[in-house]
Scaffold this motif. Sequence first.
Motif, mmCIF file in Angstrom:
data_model
loop_
_atom_site.group_PDB
_atom_site.id
_atom_site.type_symbol
_atom_site.label_atom_id
_atom_site.label_comp_id
_atom_site.label_asym_id
_atom_site.label_seq_id
_atom_site.Cartn_x
_atom_site.Cartn_y
_atom_site.Cartn_z
ATOM 1 N N GLU A 198 0.831 -1.212 0.000
ATOM 2 C CA GLU A 198 0.000 0.000 0.000
ATOM 3 C C GLU A 198 0.857 1.249 0.000
ATOM 4 O O GLU A 198 0.552 2.229 -0.695
ATOM 5 C CB GLU A 198 -0.926 -0.003 1.213
ATOM 6 C CG GLU A 198 -1.854 1.200 1.273
ATOM 7 C CD GLU A 198 -2.754 1.186 2.490
ATOM 8 O OE1 GLU A 198 -3.515 2.156 2.668
ATOM 9 O OE2 GLU A 198 -2.687 0.210 3.270
ATOM 10 N N LEU A 199 1.957 1.233 0.765
ATOM 11 C CA LEU A 199 2.851 2.384 0.790
ATOM 12 C C LEU A 199 3.488 2.604 -0.585
ATOM 13 O O LEU A 199 3.641 3.742 -1.032
ATOM 14 C CB LEU A 199 3.944 2.192 1.844
ATOM 15 C CG LEU A 199 3.507 2.286 3.311
ATOM 16 C CD1 LEU A 199 4.697 2.038 4.217
ATOM 17 C CD2 LEU A 199 2.886 3.640 3.598
ATOM 18 N N ILE A 200 3.864 1.532 -1.250
ATOM 19 C CA ILE A 200 4.447 1.655 -2.594
ATOM 20 C C ILE A 200 3.446 2.291 -3.539
ATOM 21 O O ILE A 200 3.773 3.218 -4.299
ATOM 22 C CB ILE A 200 4.891 0.280 -3.111
ATOM 23 C CG1 ILE A 200 6.080 -0.237 -2.302
ATOM 24 C CG2 ILE A 200 5.251 0.358 -4.597
ATOM 25 C CD1 ILE A 200 6.498 -1.650 -2.654
ATOM 26 N N ARG A 201 2.214 1.815 -3.501
ATOM 27 C CA ARG A 201 1.189 2.362 -4.389
ATOM 28 C C ARG A 201 0.940 3.840 -4.103
ATOM 29 O O ARG A 201 0.810 4.649 -5.016
ATOM 30 C CB ARG A 201 -0.108 1.563 -4.233
ATOM 31 C CG ARG A 201 -0.027 0.143 -4.779
ATOM 32 C CD ARG A 201 -1.382 -0.552 -4.710
ATOM 33 N NE ARG A 201 -1.309 -1.905 -5.248
ATOM 34 C CZ ARG A 201 -1.058 -2.980 -4.530
ATOM 35 N NH1 ARG A 201 -0.834 -2.856 -3.221
ATOM 36 N NH2 ARG A 201 -1.009 -4.171 -5.095
ATOM 37 N N ASN A 202 0.860 4.195 -2.817
ATOM 38 C CA ASN A 202 0.633 5.599 -2.469
ATOM 39 C C ASN A 202 1.793 6.481 -2.903
ATOM 40 O O ASN A 202 1.601 7.596 -3.392
ATOM 41 C CB ASN A 202 0.408 5.737 -0.962
ATOM 42 C CG ASN A 202 -0.924 5.167 -0.516
ATOM 43 O OD1 ASN A 202 -1.831 4.989 -1.327
ATOM 44 N ND2 ASN A 202 -1.046 4.869 0.765
ATOM 45 N N PHE A 203 3.021 5.984 -2.709
ATOM 46 C CA PHE A 203 4.192 6.746 -3.119
ATOM 47 C C PHE A 203 4.197 6.978 -4.628
ATOM 48 O O PHE A 203 4.444 8.090 -5.110
ATOM 49 C CB PHE A 203 5.463 6.013 -2.693
ATOM 50 C CG PHE A 203 6.715 6.522 -3.345
ATOM 51 C CD1 PHE A 203 7.268 7.732 -2.968
ATOM 52 C CD2 PHE A 203 7.330 5.799 -4.369
ATOM 53 C CE1 PHE A 203 8.415 8.215 -3.580
ATOM 54 C CE2 PHE A 203 8.470 6.269 -4.985
ATOM 55 C CZ PHE A 203 9.016 7.483 -4.589
ATOM 56 N N LEU A 204 3.933 5.936 -5.394
ATOM 57 C CA LEU A 204 3.936 6.068 -6.848
ATOM 58 C C LEU A 204 2.806 6.964 -7.332
ATOM 59 O O LEU A 204 2.971 7.730 -8.288
ATOM 60 C CB LEU A 204 3.831 4.690 -7.496
ATOM 61 C CG LEU A 204 5.063 3.792 -7.325
ATOM 62 C CD1 LEU A 204 4.818 2.428 -7.946
ATOM 63 C CD2 LEU A 204 6.300 4.439 -7.944
ATOM 64 N N THR A 205 1.659 6.885 -6.683
ATOM 65 C CA THR A 205 0.550 7.759 -7.059
ATOM 66 C C THR A 205 0.943 9.221 -6.893
ATOM 67 O O THR A 205 0.728 10.050 -7.787
ATOM 68 C CB THR A 205 -0.693 7.458 -6.203
ATOM 69 O OG1 THR A 205 -1.073 6.099 -6.387
ATOM 70 C CG2 THR A 205 -1.853 8.360 -6.579
ATOM 71 N N GLU A 206 1.554 9.549 -5.751
ATOM 72 C CA GLU A 206 1.971 10.927 -5.511
ATOM 73 C C GLU A 206 3.066 11.347 -6.487
ATOM 74 O O GLU A 206 3.048 12.457 -7.025
ATOM 75 C CB GLU A 206 2.472 11.077 -4.065
ATOM 76 C CG GLU A 206 2.908 12.481 -3.675
ATOM 77 C CD GLU A 206 1.747 13.452 -3.591
ATOM 78 O OE1 GLU A 206 2.001 14.656 -3.484
ATOM 79 O OE2 GLU A 206 0.578 13.007 -3.650
ATOM 80 N N THR A 207 4.015 10.440 -6.747
ATOM 81 C CA THR A 207 5.110 10.751 -7.659
ATOM 82 C C THR A 207 4.594 11.034 -9.064
ATOM 83 O O THR A 207 4.976 12.021 -9.703
ATOM 84 C CB THR A 207 6.112 9.589 -7.691
ATOM 85 O OG1 THR A 207 6.628 9.374 -6.374
ATOM 86 C CG2 THR A 207 7.268 9.899 -8.637
ATOM 87 N N PHE A 208 3.712 10.178 -9.558
ATOM 88 C CA PHE A 208 3.180 10.375 -10.907
ATOM 89 C C PHE A 208 2.334 11.636 -10.996
ATOM 90 O O PHE A 208 2.341 12.328 -12.015
ATOM 91 C CB PHE A 208 2.372 9.163 -11.339
ATOM 92 C CG PHE A 208 3.213 7.982 -11.722
ATOM 93 C CD1 PHE A 208 4.393 8.147 -12.423
ATOM 94 C CD2 PHE A 208 2.829 6.700 -11.367
ATOM 95 C CE1 PHE A 208 5.175 7.063 -12.771
ATOM 96 C CE2 PHE A 208 3.595 5.612 -11.711
ATOM 97 C CZ PHE A 208 4.778 5.782 -12.414
ATOM 98 N N ASN A 209 1.598 11.941 -9.942
ATOM 99 C CA ASN A 209 0.813 13.174 -9.953
ATOM 100 C C ASN A 209 1.712 14.395 -10.085
ATOM 101 O O ASN A 209 1.377 15.366 -10.756
ATOM 102 C CB ASN A 209 -0.034 13.280 -8.686
ATOM 103 C CG ASN A 209 -1.270 12.403 -8.744
ATOM 104 O OD1 ASN A 209 -1.692 11.996 -9.822
ATOM 105 N ND2 ASN A 209 -1.841 12.093 -7.600
#
Length: 437
Positions: free
Chosen positions: A297-308
């Motif tokens: 979940e942390l990986i997904r949240n990190f990547l979501t923020e990074t891509f945004n």
Amino acid sequence: MFHLSDEVQSRNVLAERALGLSRDEIYIDMPFFGTALANLRFKSNDALVTCATDGEFLYYHDEHILRLFEDNPVYLNRLYLHSLLHLLFAHPWLRGDRDLWLWGIACDIAVEYTIDHLEKQCIKRIIGLTRSTVYDQLLQSGRGISAAVIYRELQTNNDEKNNRLYRDFFSDDHALWPQEKRLSEQQVMLRKKWQQTAENTEEKKKQGRDSGSGDESISYQIRAAKSRRNYRDFLQQFMIRREEMQIDPDEFDIGYYMYGLNLYKNMPLVEPVETREVNRIRDFCVVVDTSYSTSGELIRNFLTETFNLFRERDNFFRNNRLHLIQADDEVHDDILITCESDIENVFSNFEIKGGGNTDFRPAFTYVDELAESGAFEQLCGLLYFTDGLGIYPDREPAYKTAFLFLDEYENLSVPPWAIKIVLDEAEFSNNHEANTL
């Protein structure tokens, strides 16, 4: 005749003198605080019940200061130092998306722990049972005693327990701290000012001969504050200057241009400058640690923020190359992203691959091989997102590298050439504007 206004003025003068004496006592016992003490001016504010600071002034209630000066001067010294340490540890500017009340308690505990362990005569007091228990529990966790770590512990408590901690560790008022999640330009400047002051304090402390166990806590808190940055601001380090085909309004005078068209019809006097130097991220690698210790979940949240962040017009080239690499003790996947539609595909089909031990070296070897094969036009840097300890490369790579931690890390194990950033889970848990992985 002695008028009320004269009484108020006299009380203000006496309270300021009391604070001045307190400042002198702190400086005599701990001269490395000299610059910090000089940076904070006094200002009376009878709307307060204690002290408060906004980074420019130490605001105080006259009667409260005079009462403490007469009855408990050691507590007055502690109150003064308490507000000062909040600024040196950057507490007013690090809240982000955290709950304001819980963040205040966490900051108070971190500061009081430091003061309670300084072992200086001007601030020395007996540590009560409640405080000793809290400190022991935090030390046993092995994650350090910073406001961010304490905050996560407070989130697991019930309201009754947190209320008790609030009462036991309360000292100054945090009402003048920034209330917004996004800092204003003035607040950013204040934070930079106190960051420089903290670095100056740390340097003077190292040069001093008299040190105690609390001095180590000061160093730890200053390092923790320095390594915690807003993720958006941090990405600026990886930007490069590059020309893009667009008019630079600073170089183009529309007045002369229109005058030439009017005078000579279709012949302008000045041609518009068609390129402009801008800061952009070009080629980039993002490596996520998919070892067994890292939460999916942390990986997904990190990547979501990074891509945004990358999708924003000012941060992403039209013809970019971004490698999203998954690795634990080997490289499992590399997704090449060259346009916004590639990001959409990642959002819709992302699967975490890995689950082994943490070894950072295979990812660096892989990126080096990509560079040698000509895969990058200009590699701006590499971000390695991890929450665990691992084996680091022996040699510094040819590109800028940062390790992003979601928890306190063992500073001695991270190579000196690497940028070390502690990010907060709260940054990646809220306000995702578009898709989620």
